[in-house]
Design a protein around this motif. Structure first.
Motif, PDB file in Angstrom:
ATOM      1  N   MET A 142      -6.780   6.153 -23.626  1.00 38.15           N
ATOM      2  CA  MET A 142      -5.797   5.077 -23.551  1.00 38.15           C
ATOM      3  C   MET A 142      -6.343   3.889 -22.761  1.00 38.15           C
ATOM      4  SD  MET A 142      -3.162   6.071 -25.207  1.00 38.15           S
ATOM      5  CE  MET A 142      -2.367   4.578 -24.710  1.00 38.15           C
ATOM      6  N   LEU A 143      -7.019   4.189 -21.653  1.00 30.91           N
ATOM      7  CA  LEU A 143      -7.567   3.116 -20.809  1.00 30.91           C
ATOM      8  C   LEU A 143      -8.623   2.316 -21.565  1.00 30.91           C
ATOM      9  CD1 LEU A 143      -7.706   1.853 -17.942  1.00 30.91           C
ATOM     10  CD2 LEU A 143      -9.554   3.463 -17.456  1.00 30.91           C
ATOM     11  N   VAL A 144      -9.530   3.009 -22.235  1.00 25.92           N
ATOM     12  CA  VAL A 144     -10.584   2.318 -22.991  1.00 25.92           C
ATOM     13  C   VAL A 144      -9.987   1.483 -24.115  1.00 25.92           C
ATOM     14  CG1 VAL A 144     -12.564   2.681 -24.507  1.00 25.92           C
ATOM     15  CG2 VAL A 144     -12.348   4.013 -22.412  1.00 25.92           C
ATOM     16  N   ALA A 145      -8.986   2.027 -24.799  1.00 27.80           N
ATOM     17  CA  ALA A 145      -8.362   1.290 -25.901  1.00 27.80           C
ATOM     18  C   ALA A 145      -7.720  -0.002 -25.390  1.00 27.80           C
ATOM     19  CB  ALA A 145      -7.326   2.175 -26.587  1.00 27.80           C
ATOM     20  N   LEU A 146      -7.023   0.088 -24.269  1.00 29.62           N
ATOM     21  CA  LEU A 146      -6.354  -1.102 -23.743  1.00 29.62           C
ATOM     22  C   LEU A 146      -7.363  -2.151 -23.258  1.00 29.62           C
ATOM     23  CD1 LEU A 146      -3.407   0.625 -21.864  1.00 29.62           C
ATOM     24  CD2 LEU A 146      -3.184  -1.092 -23.658  1.00 29.62           C
ATOM     25  N   VAL A 147      -8.386  -1.702 -22.522  1.00 30.66           N
ATOM     26  CA  VAL A 147      -9.386  -2.651 -22.010  1.00 30.66           C
ATOM     27  C   VAL A 147     -10.113  -3.334 -23.171  1.00 30.66           C
ATOM     28  CG1 VAL A 147     -11.559  -2.828 -20.738  1.00 30.66           C
ATOM     29  CG2 VAL A 147      -9.675  -1.471 -19.803  1.00 30.66           C
ATOM     30  N   ASP A 148     -10.486  -2.558 -24.186  1.00 33.14           N
ATOM     31  CA  ASP A 148     -11.124  -3.159 -25.365  1.00 33.14           C
ATOM     32  C   ASP A 148     -10.173  -4.104 -26.083  1.00 33.14           C
ATOM     33  OD1 ASP A 148     -13.432  -1.835 -24.827  1.00 33.14           O
ATOM     34  OD2 ASP A 148     -13.227  -0.329 -26.401  1.00 33.14           O
ATOM     35  N   GLY A 149      -8.900  -3.749 -26.099  1.00 30.60           N
ATOM     36  CA  GLY A 149      -7.908  -4.613 -26.741  1.00 30.60           C
ATOM     37  C   GLY A 149      -7.796  -5.953 -26.049  1.00 30.60           C
ATOM     38  N   SER A 152     -10.565  -8.189 -27.000  1.00 30.44           N
ATOM     39  CA  SER A 152     -10.595  -8.636 -28.397  1.00 30.44           C
ATOM     40  C   SER A 152      -9.836  -9.946 -28.609  1.00 30.44           C
ATOM     41  CB  SER A 152      -9.985  -7.561 -29.303  1.00 30.44           C
ATOM     42  OG  SER A 152      -8.579  -7.478 -29.099  1.00 30.44           O
ATOM     43  N   THR A 153      -9.228 -10.470 -27.544  1.00 30.21           N
ATOM     44  CA  THR A 153      -8.452 -11.712 -27.672  1.00 30.21           C
ATOM     45  C   THR A 153      -9.343 -12.867 -28.139  1.00 30.21           C
ATOM     46  OG1 THR A 153      -7.098 -10.950 -25.831  1.00 30.21           O
ATOM     47  CG2 THR A 153      -6.880 -13.251 -26.460  1.00 30.21           C
ATOM     48  N   ASP A 154      -8.807 -13.648 -29.045  1.00 27.82           N
ATOM     49  CA  ASP A 154      -9.561 -14.804 -29.551  1.00 27.82           C
ATOM     50  C   ASP A 154      -9.854 -15.760 -28.389  1.00 27.82           C
ATOM     51  OD1 ASP A 154     -10.553 -17.019 -30.809  1.00 27.82           O
ATOM     52  OD2 ASP A 154      -9.079 -16.994 -32.435  1.00 27.82           O
ATOM     53  N   ARG A 176      -3.533 -11.975 -24.303  1.00 28.38           N
ATOM     54  CA  ARG A 176      -4.345 -10.764 -24.161  1.00 28.38           C
ATOM     55  C   ARG A 176      -3.519  -9.496 -24.405  1.00 28.38           C
ATOM     56  NH1 ARG A 176      -9.287 -11.889 -22.009  1.00 28.38           N
ATOM     57  NH2 ARG A 176      -9.676  -9.806 -21.184  1.00 28.38           N
ATOM     58  N   PHE A 177      -2.312  -9.452 -23.889  1.00 28.78           N
ATOM     59  CA  PHE A 177      -1.487  -8.262 -24.082  1.00 28.78           C
ATOM     60  C   PHE A 177      -1.131  -8.032 -25.564  1.00 28.78           C
ATOM     61  CE2 PHE A 177       2.716  -6.181 -24.164  1.00 28.78           C
ATOM     62  CZ  PHE A 177       2.368  -4.977 -23.597  1.00 28.78           C
ATOM     63  N   PRO A 178      -0.642  -9.047 -26.290  1.00 25.53           N
ATOM     64  CA  PRO A 178      -0.373  -8.812 -27.729  1.00 25.53           C
ATOM     65  C   PRO A 178      -1.627  -8.420 -28.508  1.00 25.53           C
ATOM     66  CG  PRO A 178       0.708 -10.822 -26.980  1.00 25.53           C
ATOM     67  CD  PRO A 178      -0.194 -10.392 -25.866  1.00 25.53           C
ATOM     68  N   SER A 179      -2.786  -8.980 -28.131  1.00 22.61           N
ATOM     69  CA  SER A 179      -4.023  -8.625 -28.846  1.00 22.61           C
ATOM     70  C   SER A 179      -4.381  -7.157 -28.647  1.00 22.61           C
ATOM     71  CB  SER A 179      -5.179  -9.497 -28.349  1.00 22.61           C
ATOM     72  OG  SER A 179      -4.939 -10.854 -28.622  1.00 22.61           O
ATOM     73  N   ALA A 180      -3.954  -6.581 -27.503  1.00 18.43           N
ATOM     74  CA  ALA A 180      -4.326  -5.193 -27.194  1.00 18.43           C
ATOM     75  C   ALA A 180      -3.407  -4.176 -27.861  1.00 18.43           C
ATOM     76  CB  ALA A 180      -4.308  -4.988 -25.680  1.00 18.43           C
ATOM     77  N   MET A 181      -2.275  -4.609 -28.398  1.00 18.18           N
ATOM     78  CA  MET A 181      -1.304  -3.650 -28.912  1.00 18.18           C
ATOM     79  C   MET A 181      -1.829  -2.766 -30.049  1.00 18.18           C
ATOM     80  SD  MET A 181       1.389  -3.406 -27.150  1.00 18.18           S
ATOM     81  CE  MET A 181       0.180  -3.418 -25.829  1.00 18.18           C
ATOM     82  N   PRO A 182      -2.547  -3.321 -31.054  1.00 19.39           N
ATOM     83  CA  PRO A 182      -3.100  -2.423 -32.089  1.00 19.39           C
ATOM     84  C   PRO A 182      -4.077  -1.401 -31.499  1.00 19.39           C
ATOM     85  CG  PRO A 182      -3.128  -4.703 -32.829  1.00 19.39           C
ATOM     86  CD  PRO A 182      -2.767  -4.743 -31.388  1.00 19.39           C
ATOM     87  N   TYR A 183      -4.871  -1.815 -30.525  1.00 14.15           N
ATOM     88  CA  TYR A 183      -5.792  -0.892 -29.865  1.00 14.15           C
ATOM     89  C   TYR A 183      -5.012   0.158 -29.080  1.00 14.15           C
ATOM     90  CZ  TYR A 183      -9.520  -4.209 -30.882  1.00 14.15           C
ATOM     91  OH  TYR A 183     -10.424  -5.021 -31.524  1.00 14.15           O
ATOM     92  N   PHE A 184      -3.923  -0.274 -28.440  1.00 14.10           N
ATOM     93  CA  PHE A 184      -3.095   0.656 -27.672  1.00 14.10           C
ATOM     94  C   PHE A 184      -2.563   1.775 -28.570  1.00 14.10           C
ATOM     95  CE2 PHE A 184       1.335   1.747 -26.652  1.00 14.10           C
ATOM     96  CZ  PHE A 184       1.131   2.436 -25.471  1.00 14.10           C
ATOM     97  N   PHE A 185      -2.051   1.416 -29.734  1.00 14.80           N
ATOM     98  CA  PHE A 185      -1.485   2.441 -30.611  1.00 14.80           C
ATOM     99  C   PHE A 185      -2.581   3.315 -31.227  1.00 14.80           C
ATOM    100  CE2 PHE A 185       2.294  -0.255 -30.422  1.00 14.80           C
ATOM    101  CZ  PHE A 185       3.253   0.724 -30.206  1.00 14.80           C
ATOM    102  N   ALA A 186      -3.759   2.745 -31.439  1.00 20.98           N
ATOM    103  CA  ALA A 186      -4.870   3.590 -31.910  1.00 20.98           C
ATOM    104  C   ALA A 186      -5.216   4.636 -30.856  1.00 20.98           C
ATOM    105  CB  ALA A 186      -6.087   2.716 -32.222  1.00 20.98           C
ATOM    106  N   GLY A 187      -5.282   4.201 -29.586  1.00 25.10           N
ATOM    107  CA  GLY A 187      -5.534   5.147 -28.497  1.00 25.10           C
ATOM    108  C   GLY A 187      -4.409   6.142 -28.338  1.00 25.10           C
ATOM    109  N   LEU A 188      -3.176   5.676 -28.590  1.00 26.39           N
ATOM    110  CA  LEU A 188      -2.017   6.565 -28.475  1.00 26.39           C
ATOM    111  C   LEU A 188      -2.104   7.702 -29.489  1.00 26.39           C
ATOM    112  CD1 LEU A 188       0.730   6.368 -26.796  1.00 26.39           C
ATOM    113  CD2 LEU A 188       1.745   5.640 -28.947  1.00 26.39           C
ATOM    114  N   ARG A 189      -2.474   7.375 -30.722  1.00 27.15           N
ATOM    115  CA  ARG A 189      -2.542   8.411 -31.753  1.00 27.15           C
ATOM    116  C   ARG A 189      -3.660   9.405 -31.463  1.00 27.15           C
ATOM    117  NH1 ARG A 189      -2.046   3.963 -35.113  1.00 27.15           N
ATOM    118  NH2 ARG A 189      -4.184   4.182 -35.806  1.00 27.15           N
TER     119      ARG A 189
END
Length: 262
Positions: A142-149, A152-154, A176-189
């Motif tokens: 989860m931590l890695v997914a969020l930090v990478d997310g 990924s911000t433009d 930055r927070f909205p950009s991380a949301m897809p990564y967050f859910f990938a880490g969540l799954r």
């Protein structure tokens, strides 16, 4: 067969048919092999025997599924909370990220077979060691997914916002927070599948109830059919939690899907 159904329902059925067909085919091959080979059910029980055990022991399985589910959800909620708080702190403190990330990586190299008995020794047979083990296993993805997310911000959006005088917190909240949301859910799954396994393993090492205890007792009683019945229940539990995570992503990120559609 799906032409008469509404398009979304028919589409989902069509997408799920290959998976259902492959699972059904594997079960049929397994059943045929057991019946034709004459292998002892004490070595390899047939799927039909596993289903019979699930029906015969449904009360036992249900009563032990609830503690596992409780440990999984509590530990996972704790893990997500810690991962989110740490990710925000590390995003604002790059030096702290460089200092602490190696420690987080090392935490993932610790073998569960060594950590789980120590957790039970330190915290007893209650819920606490289960929560800690689930959090230890799941918080790093989860931590890695969020930090990478966040990363990924433009950069053009960030530059534009800063040129307009936006504070660092506003840039984080709006970009930055909205950009991380897809990564967050990938880490969540990914993490939720590990959470169930970690909870069962912690029960296997030391607990009063749970699917891990059912598996341990069935192993000691030479009951592979009951062991596999518990495994089927744990797999079903994992699939349900995975599906809930995917549904949450679909609902909460509807704005992103709408944008992609446009």
């Amino acid at each position: 067969m799906t032409q008469g159904l509404p398009r979304p329902v028919g589409g989902r059925l069509a997408r799920g048919l290959p998976a259902l067909a492959s699972i059904a085919g594997a079960m049929i091959l397994w059943e045929v092999y057991v019946r034709v080979s004459g292998i002892s059910p004490l070595v390899l029980p047939a799927p039909s025997r596993v289903v019979e055990q699930m029906a015969a022991n449904r009360t036992l399985l249900w009563d032990n599924t609830l503690p596992t589910l409780s440990a999984t959800l509590t530990g996972f909620a704790f893990s997500v909370s810690i991962a989110f708080a740490l990710s925000v702190a590390l995003d604002f403190l790059p030096k702290a990220r460089r200092a602490l990330f190696p420690i987080f990586v090392v935490s993932q190299t610790l073998p569960l077979v060594a950590i789980a008995p120590l957790a039970v020794l330190w915290f007893g047979f209650g819920l606490t060691p289960k929560i800690l083990l689930v959090a230890l296993v799941t918080f790093f993805p989860m931590l890695v997914a969020l930090v990478d997310g966040y990363e990924s911000t433009d950069p053009e959006i960030e530059t534009l916002m800063r040129s307009m005088g936006a504070s660092r917190w506003k840039v984080f909240r709006a970009a930055r927070f909205p950009s991380a949301m897809p990564y967050f859910f990938a880490g969540l799954r990914i993490s939720i599948t590990y959470a169930v396994v970690a909870a069962i393993f912690s029960e296997y090492v030391g607990a009063r109830a749970g699917l891990g205890i059912v598996i341990l007792n069935a192993k000691n009683s030479f009951r592979p059919d009951l062991m596999l019945a518990a495994v089927v229940v744990s797999s079903t539990l994992t699939l349900v939690l995975f599906g809930v995570s995917a549904l949450l992503q679909r609902v909460l990120l509807r704005w992103r899907q709408a944008g992609q559609g446009q």
